[in-house]
Design a protein around this motif. Structure first.
Motif, PDB file in Angstrom:
ATOM      1  N   SER A  68      -7.684 -22.028  60.553  1.00 47.85           N
ATOM      2  CA  SER A  68      -6.667 -22.486  61.502  1.00 47.85           C
ATOM      3  C   SER A  68      -5.769 -21.331  61.929  1.00 47.85           C
ATOM      4  O   SER A  68      -5.404 -21.206  63.107  1.00 47.85           O
ATOM      5  N   ALA A 115      -5.522 -19.806  65.746  1.00 47.45           N
ATOM      6  CA  ALA A 115      -4.213 -19.826  66.408  1.00 47.45           C
ATOM      7  C   ALA A 115      -3.775 -18.433  66.833  1.00 47.45           C
ATOM      8  O   ALA A 115      -3.026 -18.274  67.805  1.00 47.45           O
ATOM      9  N   ARG A 126       4.072 -17.710  73.882  1.00 47.36           N
ATOM     10  CA  ARG A 126       4.104 -18.965  73.127  1.00 47.36           C
ATOM     11  C   ARG A 126       2.954 -19.026  72.130  1.00 47.36           C
ATOM     12  O   ARG A 126       3.116 -19.515  71.005  1.00 47.36           O
ATOM     13  N   ALA A 127       1.790 -18.528  72.532  1.00 47.62           N
ATOM     14  CA  ALA A 127       0.641 -18.518  71.622  1.00 47.62           C
ATOM     15  C   ALA A 127       0.917 -17.643  70.403  1.00 47.62           C
ATOM     16  O   ALA A 127       0.475 -17.947  69.288  1.00 47.62           O
ATOM     17  N   THR A 162       2.858 -19.702  67.960  1.00 46.79           N
ATOM     18  CA  THR A 162       1.983 -20.644  67.257  1.00 46.79           C
ATOM     19  C   THR A 162       1.154 -19.926  66.201  1.00 46.79           C
ATOM     20  O   THR A 162       1.002 -20.403  65.063  1.00 46.79           O
ATOM     21  N   ALA A 187       3.235 -19.053  63.147  1.00 44.48           N
ATOM     22  CA  ALA A 187       3.504 -20.213  62.291  1.00 44.48           C
ATOM     23  C   ALA A 187       2.298 -20.549  61.422  1.00 44.48           C
ATOM     24  O   ALA A 187       2.436 -20.832  60.223  1.00 44.48           O
ATOM     25  N   GLU A 188       1.106 -20.519  62.015  1.00 45.98           N
ATOM     26  CA  GLU A 188      -0.104 -20.834  61.248  1.00 45.98           C
ATOM     27  C   GLU A 188      -0.387 -19.762  60.197  1.00 45.98           C
ATOM     28  O   GLU A 188      -0.817 -20.076  59.076  1.00 45.98           O
TER      29      GLU A 188
END
Length: 243
Positions: free
Chosen positions: A58, A62, A226-227, A230, A233-234
Motif C-alpha cells: 500500500s 501510494a 497531494r499524492a 498520501t 501517510a502510507e
C-alpha cells in the motif's frame, strides 16, 4: 525491528494481489525488486505474506503517483535495507523537484503576462535593427545554438536567412517564441505539444492556448503535491508497523 515479518496472519500471493488490484506476478516482481520484504515459505515452497507485506505494498502504490515508479522503488528498497534516512532524502529530492517545477510554472506565467503581440519588441536581447543572430540569442537563453536549430526544425522558431551571409536572423517575434519555448521546455512540456501552441499564438495573436496548457500544468502539480501527502501517510503507517 518490532516484529517478525512472517508472524501473524498468512496471506497468499493471490490475496495480496486481489487486495490491491494487481496480478500475482506483479506481487512476486515487487518482492524480487525489494519493494516488499522477503516472503515466508511453506514446507512445500509456496510464498506466504502477512498484513505487514500488505502495508508495504500500500505504501509503495501510494508513493508512485507523487514520486514516480523509480523513486518509489528506491524509497522502499532503502527502507528494507534499514537506510531510512536515505529514503527520507529521496522524498526530499522529490519535494525539491516539485518546488522547482512550481517556480518554473510561475516564471512561464509571468512571461505570458509580459508578452506583447507578435510584433512587439524584446528589449532584453541585444540586436540590431534587422534582428539578432543565433549565437547571441542562444547565449542569452543559456542554451546551445544546436538547440535553437532543433526548435527551428520543430517549427517553434522561424528565423529568416540573411541574403548576403546565409546566417539565421531572429526578429522580435522569433525571440519571443524562443523565450517561451525555452520556459515551456523547462517545465517539462514536450516539443510536439509546444509547436501547435506557438503556431496558434502566431496565427491568432492571442495567448489562450498557452493559458489552457498552463492551467493543466498547474493542476498536475497540485495533484502531485497531494499524492506526495498520501504517499507520506502510507509510508509512515508502514514504518510504524515495522517498529
Amino acid at each position: 525491528m518490532g516484529r517478525n515479518l512472517q508472524s501473524g496472519e498468512r496471506l497468499r500471493p493471490v490475496d495480496l494481489a486481489r487486495g490491491h488490484g494487481l496480478s500475482t506476478q506483479a506481487v512476486r516482481n515487487y518482492e524480487e525488486a525489494g519493494i516488499l520484504p522477503s516472503a515466508g515459505r511453506t514446507q512445500h515452497g509456496y510464498r506466504t505474506y502477512t498484513p505487514l507485506h500488505a502495508k508495504a505494498l500500500s505504501a509503495f502504490l501510494a508513493l508512485v503517483p507523487g514520486h514516480g515508479h523509480r523513486t518509489a522503488t528506491e524509497i522502499m528498497r532503502a527502507v528494507h535495507r534499514g537506510a531510512v534516512d536515505e529514503a527520507f532524502h529521496l522524498i526530499d529530492e522529490s519535494h525539491a523537484q516539485l518546488l522547482d517545477d512550481r517556480r518554473t510554472l510561475q516564471a512561464v506565467e509571468s512571461a505570458l503576462r509580459d508578452l506583447e503581440p507578435a510584433t512587439a519588441a524584446e528589449p532584453s536581447v541585444e540586436s540590431g535593427p534587422d534582428g539578432t543572430f543565433i549565437g547571441p540569442l542562444a547565449g542569452k537563453l543559456g542554451i546551445r545554438p544546436a538547440t535553437l536549430r532543433k526548435w527551428e526544425r520543430a517549427g517553434l522558431v522561424s528565423p529568416r536567412r540573411d541574403p548576403r551571409t546565409g546566417y539565421r536572423v531572429y526578429d522580435e517575434a522569433d525571440v519571443r517564441d524562443a523565450r517561451l519555448t525555452h520556459q515551456l521546455r523547462r517545465g517539462g512540456q514536450p516539443l510536439e505539444q509546444i509547436a501547435p501552441l506557438i503556431a496558434q499564438v502566431r496565427a491568432a495573436g492571442g495567448l489562450e492556448p498557452l493559458e489552457a496548457a498552463l492551467y493543466d500544468w498547474r493542476a498536475r502539480l497540485s495533484a502531485r503535491g497531494r499524492a506526495m501527502l498520501t504517499g507520506a501517510a502510507e509510508l509512515e503507517a508502514y514504518l510504524r508497523e515495522r517498529g
